[in-house]
Write a protein that holds these residues in place. Sequence first.
Motif, PDB file in Angstrom:
ATOM      1  N   LEU A   1      52.593  38.150  38.982  1.00  0.00           N
ATOM      2  CA  LEU A   1      52.517  37.122  37.944  1.00  0.00           C
ATOM      3  C   LEU A   1      52.468  37.731  36.539  1.00  0.00           C
ATOM      4  CD1 LEU A   1      52.231  34.059  37.713  1.00  0.00           C
ATOM      5  CD2 LEU A   1      49.750  34.358  37.785  1.00  0.00           C
TER       6      LEU A   1
ATOM      7  N   GLY B   1      42.970  39.702  40.220  1.00  0.00           N
ATOM      8  CA  GLY B   1      42.512  39.291  38.872  1.00  0.00           C
ATOM      9  C   GLY B   1      41.141  38.656  38.863  1.00  0.00           C
TER      10      GLY B   1
ATOM     11  N   GLN C   1      31.602  40.527  34.298  1.00  0.00           N
ATOM     12  CA  GLN C   1      31.138  39.562  33.295  1.00  0.00           C
ATOM     13  C   GLN C   1      29.771  38.981  33.667  1.00  0.00           C
ATOM     14  OE1 GLN C   1      33.522  38.789  30.373  1.00  0.00           O
ATOM     15  NE2 GLN C   1      31.385  38.818  29.792  1.00  0.00           N
TER      16      GLN C   1
HETATM   17  C1  HEM Z   1      35.067  36.460  33.559  1.00  0.00           C
HETATM   18  C2  HEM Z   1      36.040  36.695  34.409  1.00  0.00           C
HETATM   19  C3  HEM Z   1      37.474  36.923  34.013  1.00  0.00           C
HETATM   20  C4  HEM Z   1      37.989  37.508  32.894  1.00  0.00           C
HETATM   21  C5  HEM Z   1      37.243  38.071  31.701  1.00  0.00           C
HETATM   22  C6  HEM Z   1      39.438  37.452  33.026  1.00  0.00           C
HETATM   23  C7  HEM Z   1      40.328  37.921  32.061  1.00  0.00           C
HETATM   24  C8  HEM Z   1      41.699  37.763  32.124  1.00  0.00           C
HETATM   25  C9  HEM Z   1      42.610  38.137  31.078  1.00  0.00           C
HETATM   26  C10 HEM Z   1      42.244  38.786  29.744  1.00  0.00           C
HETATM   27  C11 HEM Z   1      43.857  37.819  31.488  1.00  0.00           C
HETATM   28  C12 HEM Z   1      45.148  37.986  30.707  1.00  0.00           C
HETATM   29  C13 HEM Z   1      45.642  39.388  30.785  1.00  0.00           C
HETATM   30  C14 HEM Z   1      46.825  39.631  29.897  1.00  0.00           C
HETATM   31  O1  HEM Z   1      47.300  38.738  29.200  1.00  0.00           O
HETATM   32  O2  HEM Z   1      47.285  40.791  29.889  1.00  0.00           O
HETATM   33  C15 HEM Z   1      43.751  37.255  32.812  1.00  0.00           C
HETATM   34  C16 HEM Z   1      44.813  36.854  33.581  1.00  0.00           C
HETATM   35  C17 HEM Z   1      44.682  36.428  34.891  1.00  0.00           C
HETATM   36  N1  HEM Z   1      43.501  36.141  35.565  1.00  0.00           N
HETATM   37 FE1  HEM Z   1      41.630  36.379  34.830  1.00  0.00          FE
HETATM   38  N2  HEM Z   1      39.762  36.863  34.209  1.00  0.00           N
HETATM   39  C18 HEM Z   1      38.589  36.508  34.839  1.00  0.00           C
HETATM   40  C19 HEM Z   1      38.469  35.835  36.046  1.00  0.00           C
HETATM   41  C20 HEM Z   1      39.522  35.429  36.838  1.00  0.00           C
HETATM   42  C21 HEM Z   1      39.393  34.677  38.059  1.00  0.00           C
HETATM   43  C22 HEM Z   1      38.086  34.149  38.646  1.00  0.00           C
HETATM   44  C23 HEM Z   1      40.664  34.561  38.575  1.00  0.00           C
HETATM   45  C24 HEM Z   1      41.130  33.892  39.846  1.00  0.00           C
HETATM   46  C25 HEM Z   1      40.356  33.508  40.830  1.00  0.00           C
HETATM   47  C26 HEM Z   1      41.574  35.207  37.650  1.00  0.00           C
HETATM   48  C27 HEM Z   1      42.936  35.317  37.806  1.00  0.00           C
HETATM   49  C28 HEM Z   1      43.813  35.743  36.844  1.00  0.00           C
HETATM   50  C29 HEM Z   1      45.255  35.782  37.018  1.00  0.00           C
HETATM   51  C30 HEM Z   1      46.018  35.404  38.294  1.00  0.00           C
HETATM   52  C31 HEM Z   1      45.809  36.208  35.794  1.00  0.00           C
HETATM   53  C32 HEM Z   1      47.274  36.390  35.457  1.00  0.00           C
HETATM   54  C33 HEM Z   1      47.777  35.160  34.742  1.00  0.00           C
HETATM   55  C34 HEM Z   1      49.234  35.234  34.347  1.00  0.00           C
HETATM   56  O3  HEM Z   1      49.827  36.325  34.359  1.00  0.00           O
HETATM   57  O4  HEM Z   1      49.817  34.179  34.040  1.00  0.00           O
HETATM   58  N3  HEM Z   1      40.849  35.713  36.600  1.00  0.00           N
HETATM   59  N4  HEM Z   1      42.418  37.215  33.174  1.00  0.00           N
END
Ligand code: HEM
Length: 396
Positions: A87, A236, A244
């Motif tokens: 993704l 992710g 966190q």
């Molecule tokens: C406090 C907890 C979390 C933080 C700080 C966090 C942070 C981030 C950040 C900064 C991104 C964007 C990365 C980028 O643009 O390069 C991201 C993307 C993503 N996160 Fe989280 N995340 C957290 C929890 C979660 C959880 C609980 C899930 C799923 C159960 C998740 C699934 C994803 C996925 C699948 C992406 C990719 C989205 C895309 O490419 O469209 N994250 N996350």
Amino acid sequence: MQRVDERAWPSYDHVDPHVTGAEFHRALGELAAQSWLVRGSMGFAVLDREAGNAILRDRRFAFPALELLELQGVTEGPIWDRNADGLMVQTGEDHARLRRQLAPAFTPRAAERLRPQLRALVEELWAPVQDAGRCELVSTLAEPLPSQAIAALLDVPGDAPLLARWSVLLQEVFKFRLHEVGPQVEQAYAEVRAYVGDLLARRREAPGEDLVSVLAAGEAITDDEAATLVSSVISGGTDTTTAQIAHGMRLFAEHPDQWRALREDPSLVDRAVQEVLRFEPITLFTARIATEDVELRDVLFPAGTVVFVCAATANRDPEAFEEPERFDITKERGSAVPLTFGMGAHYCVGAYLARAELAETFRHLAPLTPDLRLDGEPVLGPTTGIYAVESLPLSW
Ligand code: HEM
């Protein structure tokens, strides 16, 4: 227009990744006051909130996962293929189509539906340590909870240990250790593929409200795509949330007045979550690569330039947040959005679920640990990659 690599910028290489906590924020804050852009050995870092926002929203900047693999000597094979399909690497309509598949499983309503399960999981993890009056928070709660939450999302409650193991292996891509663990990572991708294939077959027969049922019911999606999406969620949603939760509990142990405020007024819990996310983002630097020449603020970023957007400094921008250096859950912080979950097309899909996990943790623990304090020095991980807490001894 001057090229970014031809101009003199302050260097951030002297900010040692092992300098953590308040000292790290102080060093970066000083740099941010000098310059919106700094230069390091891994690439340029944008410290300014407005410029960081612009880069994350700009489709000409992409996530450099494949470049990271190339740096590790991986240019083909299953690890390359799974990441190329992942993704984070997708752009434009391909990315939007995959996001649409996931979206119904990650709405605020979907996160609310999981609340009772999250609440029960927190209670269950906490019960064995409550009477002891002390625990190591990471192994007690911060580490097990996120994989159990993803197990709840997939409605496979017994499989959390399996998901936790896969999450560790899938994250290896970012840790420059593929020369050692490459075969295990390949094996993990194959296992996830088989597991999701099997779940898809079961959910097509007897659908529920879980993530795989949502994927099975969506627009045409292949089993491979579904497996890749589930891999992205496992990878992710685990380490990030663990880190966190742990940083949040560390902040409360270090700020007893804030813990007291939450205990006295539990309705502050959502603001407490927001303030933790702002004050100590665990995604300190979000990486991007220019896919074509981009001009920004009179500077040319030639195609191929690697840029890191710094959430740590953006979240403490005095223009956006009053008294940004103060951790204060009672303060009305206005509408400025911290960059902790990223911004733009790749904005964290799991943000509502992560917030719910943080909220349920703080909500349950605040009344049970009135005099919460550090029970020894917390061990914080390096500031590169996900900013982890390796150990957090607490007592109450
Ligand atoms: C406090 C907890 C979390 C933080 C700080 C966090 C942070 C981030 C950040 C900064 C991104 C964007 C990365 C980028 O643009 O390069 C991201 C993307 C993503 N996160 Fe989280 N995340 C957290 C929890 C979660 C959880 C609980 C899930 C799923 C159960 C998740 C699934 C994803 C996925 C699948 C992406 C990719 C989205 C895309 O490419 O469209 N994250 N996350």
